[in-house]
Enzyme design. Structure first.
Site, PDB file in Angstrom:
ATOM      1  N   GLU A 223       0.798  -1.228   0.278  1.00 28.07           N
ATOM      2  CA  GLU A 223      -0.106   0.194  -0.006  1.00 28.07           C
ATOM      3  C   GLU A 223       0.712   1.243  -0.092  1.00 28.07           C
ATOM      4  O   GLU A 223       0.617   2.075  -0.881  1.00 28.07           O
ATOM      5  CB  GLU A 223      -0.887  -0.075   1.436  1.00 28.07           C
ATOM      6  CG  GLU A 223      -2.112  -0.809   1.140  1.00 28.07           C
ATOM      7  CD  GLU A 223      -1.895  -2.281   1.097  1.00 28.07           C
ATOM      8  OE1 GLU A 223      -0.925  -2.519   1.663  1.00 28.07           O
ATOM      9  OE2 GLU A 223      -2.758  -3.067   0.815  1.00 28.07           O
TER      10      GLU A 223
ATOM     11  N   HIS B 179     -10.418  -5.183  10.145  1.00 23.77           N
ATOM     12  CA  HIS B 179     -11.015  -4.975   8.619  1.00 23.77           C
ATOM     13  C   HIS B 179     -12.523  -4.428   8.659  1.00 23.77           C
ATOM     14  O   HIS B 179     -13.121  -4.635   7.638  1.00 23.77           O
ATOM     15  CB  HIS B 179     -11.071  -6.459   8.092  1.00 23.77           C
ATOM     16  CG  HIS B 179      -9.842  -7.212   7.883  1.00 23.77           C
ATOM     17  ND1 HIS B 179      -9.050  -7.490   8.869  1.00 23.77           N
ATOM     18  CD2 HIS B 179      -9.258  -7.488   6.888  1.00 23.77           C
ATOM     19  CE1 HIS B 179      -8.012  -8.093   8.450  1.00 23.77           C
ATOM     20  NE2 HIS B 179      -7.963  -8.044   7.128  1.00 23.77           N
TER      21      HIS B 179
END
Length: 334
Positions: free
Chosen positions: A66, A135
């Site tokens: 990322e 998450h």
């Protein structure tokens, strides 16, 4: 007989796909990069068919890195390209906060205006279903805190398309947060050139008793609560959809409170230092005399997201919690 014009009904993911495709057809400087956006068509199928249509040089699969692929987007934006960076979830984008906060957001300021950073970082955020603590987080407050970033959180497919097209055309870095559970939700979406301006709130329901302020998925809980309050208690709610969290457009909120004199702010994120806290402060600072009750907030509980579904339901906002808050500011018996 008068003919009533209708618009195509699209799912949220289809509206986003349409926005990206239209913009990439319009401007060949735009490209899409992210994990699984190409061959796999995106983790949530938002980029369905785009690699086939635009080729692997403009729809680029990245490794699970990322900080690196967001950083590549920053570099590309500063040399004249207009990247759309898809993060598989904003939870993973926490790894890229250095690039987002220290480079994208500050590029124009630190270069004395010589460099712009026209990029969109987009992907799903907020609570999903049973994805637990790492998450299933609403982290928009991290981003809203940073000067130099635009932060958008649409609630409908039409706004998703119109705001994403505006975001892609903006010369500043834009964080575009899509509710993870809304990708399949459908709504009417205008065809062709449909632009929704950044930084303009939208009043979506009229009522004279209390003002509800929210954004993204929580707007739909507000609508459920407002319908229930009207039916059971005769309480009518104004609802303001913020659409953009930075910059904030609070003029419609102030105009509504001047009529209702009461406000409940609803966010999916944790309560501490959240968007709702900022709005409550500005209301008390700017229009305190209009209030007949202190502003109320409905947020997630101040805990990491549990895995068990029964505990997850207890943690996140729901229509019953909004109704309870409305009754509190209206001084109605619970």
């Amino acid at each position: 007989m008068r003919r009533i014009a209708t618009m195509p009904e699209l799912a949220f993911r289809e509206a986003l796909n349409q926005a990206m495709c239209e913009e990439m057809e319009r401007d060949d400087r735009i490209f899409l990069m992210g994990e699984e956006v190409g061959l796999y068509n995106g983790a949530y199928k938002v980029s369905l068919g785009m690699m086939e249509k635009f080729g692997p040089k403009r729809v680029i699969d990245s490794p699970i890195t990322e900080n690196s692929f967001v950083g590549l987007g920053v570099g590309a934006a500063t040399v004249g390209l207009r990247p759309i960076i898809e993060v598989m979830t904003w939870n993973f984008a926490i790894l890229a906060l250095d690039q987002i906060v220290n480079n994208a957001a500050k590029m124009r300021y630190m270069s004395g205006g010589q460099l712009a950073c026209p990029m969109v970082i987009r992907g799903p955020g907020g609570a999903a279903h049973n994805l637990s603590s790492q998450h299933s987080q609403a982290i928009e407050s991290f981003l809203v805190h940073v000067p130099g970033l635009i932060v958008i959180a649409p609630a409908t497919p039409a706004d998703a398309k119109g705001l994403l097209k505006s975001a892609i055309r903006d010369d500043n870095p834009v964080c575009f947060i899509e509710s993870e559970v809304m990708y399949g939700w459908k709504g009417e979406v205008p065809e062709g050139e449909h632009l929704v301006p950044i930084g303009v709130s939208n009043k979506i329901r009229d009522g004279g008793d209390v003002t509800l302020v929210s954004y993204s998925k929580m707007i739909h809980l507000c609508l459920d609560a407002a319908n229930q309050l009207s039916k059971d208690h005769g309480v009518e709610c104004d609802i303001i959809d913020l659409r953009t969290l930075r910059p904030l457009d609070l003029d419609p909120v102030y105009q509504s409170i001047a009529k209702t004199n009461r406000v409940v702010i609803v966010q999916e994120a944790w309560p501490m230092c959240g968007v709702a806290s900022e709005i409550a402060f500005r209301i008390t600072e700017d229009i305190f005399d209009e209030l007949d009750a202190p502003p109320a907030r409905v947020t997630s509980e101040d805990v990491p997201m549990p895995y068990a579904s029964v505990l997850e339901r207890a943690v996140v906002p729901n229509a019953d919690k909004i109704i309870k808050a409305v009754k509190k500011v209206c001084y109605l018996a619970d």
